[in-house]
Design a protein around this motif. Structure first.
Motif, PDB file in Angstrom:
ATOM      1  N   SER A  96       0.840  -1.202   0.000  1.00 51.59           N
ATOM      2  CA  SER A  96       0.000   0.000   0.000  1.00 51.59           C
ATOM      3  C   SER A  96       0.873   1.249   0.000  1.00 51.59           C
ATOM      4  CB  SER A  96      -0.939   0.015   1.212  1.00 51.59           C
ATOM      5  OG  SER A  96      -0.206   0.173   2.402  1.00 51.59           O
ATOM      6  N   THR A  97       0.320   2.298  -0.563  1.00 50.01           N
ATOM      7  CA  THR A  97       1.003   3.594  -0.571  1.00 50.01           C
ATOM      8  C   THR A  97       0.021   4.657  -0.102  1.00 50.01           C
ATOM      9  OG1 THR A  97       0.391   4.014  -2.863  1.00 50.01           O
ATOM     10  CG2 THR A  97       2.533   3.004  -2.487  1.00 50.01           C
ATOM     11  N   GLU A  98       0.560   5.638   0.557  1.00 49.66           N
ATOM     12  CA  GLU A  98      -0.259   6.746   1.048  1.00 49.66           C
ATOM     13  C   GLU A  98       0.550   8.028   0.887  1.00 49.66           C
ATOM     14  OE1 GLU A  98      -2.178   8.239   5.311  1.00 49.66           O
ATOM     15  OE2 GLU A  98      -0.844   6.515   5.263  1.00 49.66           O
ATOM     16  N   TYR A  99      -0.055   9.023   0.296  1.00 48.08           N
ATOM     17  CA  TYR A  99       0.583  10.324   0.132  1.00 48.08           C
ATOM     18  C   TYR A  99      -0.192  11.330   0.975  1.00 48.08           C
ATOM     19  CZ  TYR A  99       2.876   8.133  -3.826  1.00 48.08           C
ATOM     20  OH  TYR A  99       3.622   7.293  -4.614  1.00 48.08           O
ATOM     21  N   PHE A 100       0.531  12.112   1.769  1.00 45.24           N
ATOM     22  CA  PHE A 100      -0.147  13.089   2.616  1.00 45.24           C
ATOM     23  C   PHE A 100       0.769  14.275   2.885  1.00 45.24           C
ATOM     24  CE2 PHE A 100       1.938  10.001   5.305  1.00 45.24           C
ATOM     25  CZ  PHE A 100       2.534  10.738   6.314  1.00 45.24           C
ATOM     26  N   GLU A 107       5.021  20.026   4.840  1.00 41.64           N
ATOM     27  CA  GLU A 107       5.871  18.985   4.273  1.00 41.64           C
ATOM     28  C   GLU A 107       4.998  17.875   3.705  1.00 41.64           C
ATOM     29  OE1 GLU A 107       9.654  19.509   7.304  1.00 41.64           O
ATOM     30  OE2 GLU A 107       8.505  17.657   7.367  1.00 41.64           O
ATOM     31  N   SER A 108       5.404  17.351   2.556  1.00 42.02           N
ATOM     32  CA  SER A 108       4.646  16.255   1.957  1.00 42.02           C
ATOM     33  C   SER A 108       5.406  14.940   2.141  1.00 42.02           C
ATOM     34  CB  SER A 108       4.374  16.522   0.478  1.00 42.02           C
ATOM     35  OG  SER A 108       5.572  16.596  -0.240  1.00 42.02           O
ATOM     36  N   TYR A 109       4.637  13.878   2.333  1.00 41.52           N
ATOM     37  CA  TYR A 109       5.189  12.564   2.639  1.00 41.52           C
ATOM     38  C   TYR A 109       4.589  11.502   1.731  1.00 41.52           C
ATOM     39  CZ  TYR A 109       6.976  14.408   7.063  1.00 41.52           C
ATOM     40  OH  TYR A 109       7.657  15.124   8.012  1.00 41.52           O
ATOM     41  N   ALA A 110       5.320  10.406   1.613  1.00 46.46           N
ATOM     42  CA  ALA A 110       4.811   9.187   0.995  1.00 46.46           C
ATOM     43  C   ALA A 110       5.108   8.055   1.970  1.00 46.46           C
ATOM     44  CB  ALA A 110       5.491   8.929  -0.341  1.00 46.46           C
ATOM     45  N   ASN A 137       9.966  11.600   3.356  1.00 46.41           N
ATOM     46  CA  ASN A 137       9.651  13.024   3.431  1.00 46.41           C
ATOM     47  C   ASN A 137      10.061  13.618   2.093  1.00 46.41           C
ATOM     48  OD1 ASN A 137       9.872  15.853   3.766  1.00 46.41           O
ATOM     49  ND2 ASN A 137      10.078  15.605   5.979  1.00 46.41           N
ATOM     50  N   ARG A 138       9.089  13.891   1.263  1.00 45.17           N
ATOM     51  CA  ARG A 138       9.351  14.364  -0.095  1.00 45.17           C
ATOM     52  C   ARG A 138       9.861  15.800  -0.106  1.00 45.17           C
ATOM     53  NH1 ARG A 138       3.852  13.100  -2.910  1.00 45.17           N
ATOM     54  NH2 ARG A 138       4.925  14.032  -4.671  1.00 45.17           N
ATOM     55  N   THR A 139       9.536  16.562   0.909  1.00 46.51           N
ATOM     56  CA  THR A 139       9.979  17.955   0.982  1.00 46.51           C
ATOM     57  C   THR A 139      11.460  18.040   1.318  1.00 46.51           C
ATOM     58  OG1 THR A 139       7.772  18.546   1.745  1.00 46.51           O
ATOM     59  CG2 THR A 139       9.509  20.189   2.050  1.00 46.51           C
ATOM     60  N   ARG A 140      11.894  17.252   2.281  1.00 44.17           N
ATOM     61  CA  ARG A 140      13.284  17.296   2.738  1.00 44.17           C
ATOM     62  C   ARG A 140      14.160  16.191   2.152  1.00 44.17           C
ATOM     63  NH1 ARG A 140      13.933  20.258   7.866  1.00 44.17           N
ATOM     64  NH2 ARG A 140      11.903  21.002   8.483  1.00 44.17           N
ATOM     65  N   ASN A 141      13.567  15.301   1.370  1.00 50.57           N
ATOM     66  CA  ASN A 141      14.288  14.158   0.795  1.00 50.57           C
ATOM     67  C   ASN A 141      14.919  13.286   1.875  1.00 50.57           C
ATOM     68  OD1 ASN A 141      13.726  14.614  -1.918  1.00 50.57           O
ATOM     69  ND2 ASN A 141      15.400  16.067  -2.104  1.00 50.57           N
ATOM     70  N   ILE A 142      14.113  12.936   2.873  1.00 54.85           N
ATOM     71  CA  ILE A 142      14.580  12.080   3.964  1.00 54.85           C
ATOM     72  C   ILE A 142      13.780  10.789   3.924  1.00 54.85           C
ATOM     73  CG2 ILE A 142      14.786  11.828   6.462  1.00 54.85           C
ATOM     74  CD1 ILE A 142      15.024  14.884   6.619  1.00 54.85           C
ATOM     75  N   LEU A 143      14.484   9.681   4.016  1.00 59.23           N
ATOM     76  CA  LEU A 143      13.877   8.363   3.935  1.00 59.23           C
ATOM     77  C   LEU A 143      14.050   7.660   5.273  1.00 59.23           C
ATOM     78  CD1 LEU A 143      12.712   6.629   1.531  1.00 59.23           C
ATOM     79  CD2 LEU A 143      14.973   5.640   1.374  1.00 59.23           C
TER      80      LEU A 143
END
Length: 150
Positions: A96-100, A107-110, A137-143
């Motif tokens: 499953s995937t969730e984007y919020f 900040e946007s996340y996946a 964290n798509r905004t900060r490019n943190i996984l």
């Protein structure tokens, strides 16, 4: 006596010009040092630097670097390594995937969950990540990964 009276002010003027000339050279070199710091800093270091200067700390490494260059009045660096321009993340599998978006911090996340397999390409280097859950964290490019991480 007249020679000493002229010599002392002349010496002071020469010393003043010497100090001014050295300070101008230092100010010419400073942007080079800042540019070198920008190019060699990691994403988290650039974000911290921006935060300390009162700038937005959100975005990719290139966006943060551009923000710092604008702040210091440094022309945009045309030096970009092939490795930096060839970065990608591929989701191989996830149940499953969730984007919020977190509105409070903008900040946007996946969120990927369930037998997650991700391939990270960084230039010629390939990294594979397996986990039960990955939060990106798509905004900060943190996984962030948790659960049976390989």
């Amino acid at each position: 006596m007249v020679k000493r009276g002229i010599f002392a002010p002349l010496l002071v003027v020469l010393l003043a010009f010497s100090v001014l000339a050295q300070s101008e050279k230092a100010s010419d070199i400073l942007p080079d040092y800042i540019e070198m710091d920008i190019r060699t800093s990691r994403l988290d270091e650039l974000a911290d630097w921006c935060r300390r200067l009162g700038l937005s700390d959100a975005g990719s490494r290139d966006e943060l670097a551009g923000r710092l260059r604008d702040y210091f009045g440094i022309a945009s660096s045309q030096v970009a390594s092939d490795a930096q321009s060839a970065r990608s993340i591929t989701i191989e599998s996830a149940q499953s995937t969730e984007y919020f978006t977190l509105e409070t911090v903008n900040e946007s996340y996946a969120r990927l969950s369930g037998s997650v397999l991700i391939t990270l390409m960084d230039g010629d280097t390939i990294h594979k990540l397996k986990a039960e859950e990955v939060l990106f964290n798509r905004t900060r490019n943190i996984l962030n990964a948790k659960g049976s991480v390989e």
